[in-house]
Design an enzyme around this catalytic site. Structure first.
Site, PDB file in Angstrom:
ATOM      1  N   SER A  17       6.510 -17.992 -30.609  1.00  0.00           N
ATOM      2  CA  SER A  17       5.687 -17.195 -29.699  1.00  0.00           C
ATOM      3  C   SER A  17       6.151 -17.405 -28.266  1.00  0.00           C
ATOM      4  O   SER A  17       6.788 -18.407 -27.937  1.00  0.00           O
ATOM      5  CB  SER A  17       4.218 -17.609 -29.819  1.00  0.00           C
ATOM      6  OG  SER A  17       3.744 -17.337 -31.114  1.00  0.00           O
ATOM      7  N   CYS A  18       5.788 -16.458 -27.428  1.00  0.00           N
ATOM      8  CA  CYS A  18       6.091 -16.521 -26.005  1.00  0.00           C
ATOM      9  C   CYS A  18       5.555 -17.833 -25.425  1.00  0.00           C
ATOM     10  O   CYS A  18       4.468 -18.252 -25.800  1.00  0.00           O
ATOM     11  CB  CYS A  18       5.429 -15.326 -25.315  1.00  0.00           C
ATOM     12  SG  CYS A  18       5.925 -15.088 -23.621  1.00  0.00           S
ATOM     13  N   PRO A  19       6.310 -18.521 -24.626  1.00  0.00           N
ATOM     14  CA  PRO A  19       7.562 -18.155 -23.962  1.00  0.00           C
ATOM     15  C   PRO A  19       8.818 -18.692 -24.647  1.00  0.00           C
ATOM     16  O   PRO A  19       9.908 -18.612 -24.088  1.00  0.00           O
ATOM     17  CB  PRO A  19       7.419 -18.808 -22.584  1.00  0.00           C
ATOM     18  CG  PRO A  19       6.722 -20.103 -22.889  1.00  0.00           C
ATOM     19  CD  PRO A  19       5.751 -19.754 -24.019  1.00  0.00           C
ATOM     20  N   MET A  20       8.702 -19.258 -25.822  1.00  0.00           N
ATOM     21  CA  MET A  20       9.849 -19.900 -26.479  1.00  0.00           C
ATOM     22  C   MET A  20      11.063 -18.981 -26.676  1.00  0.00           C
ATOM     23  O   MET A  20      12.188 -19.404 -26.410  1.00  0.00           O
ATOM     24  CB  MET A  20       9.433 -20.538 -27.796  1.00  0.00           C
ATOM     25  CG  MET A  20       8.589 -21.793 -27.635  1.00  0.00           C
ATOM     26  SD  MET A  20       9.317 -23.041 -26.544  1.00  0.00           S
ATOM     27  CE  MET A  20      10.784 -23.483 -27.459  1.00  0.00           C
ATOM     28  N   ASP A  44       7.766 -12.063 -32.395  1.00  0.00           N
ATOM     29  CA  ASP A  44       6.684 -11.978 -31.421  1.00  0.00           C
ATOM     30  C   ASP A  44       6.726 -10.617 -30.730  1.00  0.00           C
ATOM     31  O   ASP A  44       7.724 -10.274 -30.103  1.00  0.00           O
ATOM     32  CB  ASP A  44       6.825 -13.101 -30.387  1.00  0.00           C
ATOM     33  CG  ASP A  44       5.712 -13.101 -29.355  1.00  0.00           C
ATOM     34  OD1 ASP A  44       4.664 -12.470 -29.601  1.00  0.00           O
ATOM     35  OD2 ASP A  44       5.879 -13.746 -28.311  1.00  0.00           O
TER      36      ASP A  44
END
Length: 79
Positions: A17-20, A44
């Site tokens: 998921s964000c920000p990964m 995502d």
């Protein structure tokens, strides 16, 4: 357009998921040679909104995406 792209490297961000995904994109582009193409696979939905600007900020050119079974492949060329 993206059907004819052959990536030089692949980055699997499926399940992240964000920000990964954007952080992993930054790291991957740093180690790539100019002109090479990265395929980043992601699940995502927020990545679709962030990828074009994120690629540009990290020294890349967003080439487009292609939907696959359960994920999206994004294509970025290192500038």
């Amino acid at each position: 357009m993206t059907e004819n792209i052959t990536p030089d490297e692949t980055l699997d961000c499926r399940g992240l998921s964000c920000p990964m995904p954007m952080l992993k994109l930054k790291k991957a582009l740093k180690s790539m040679a100019p002109g090479t193409v990265l395929e980043m696979m992601g699940t995502d939905p927020g990545t679709t909104n962030d990828i074009e600007l994120g690629a540009k900020k990290q020294g890349g050119e967003y080439l487009g995406n292609k939907e696959a079974e359960g994920y999206i492949s994004y294509y970025i060329r290192k500038s």
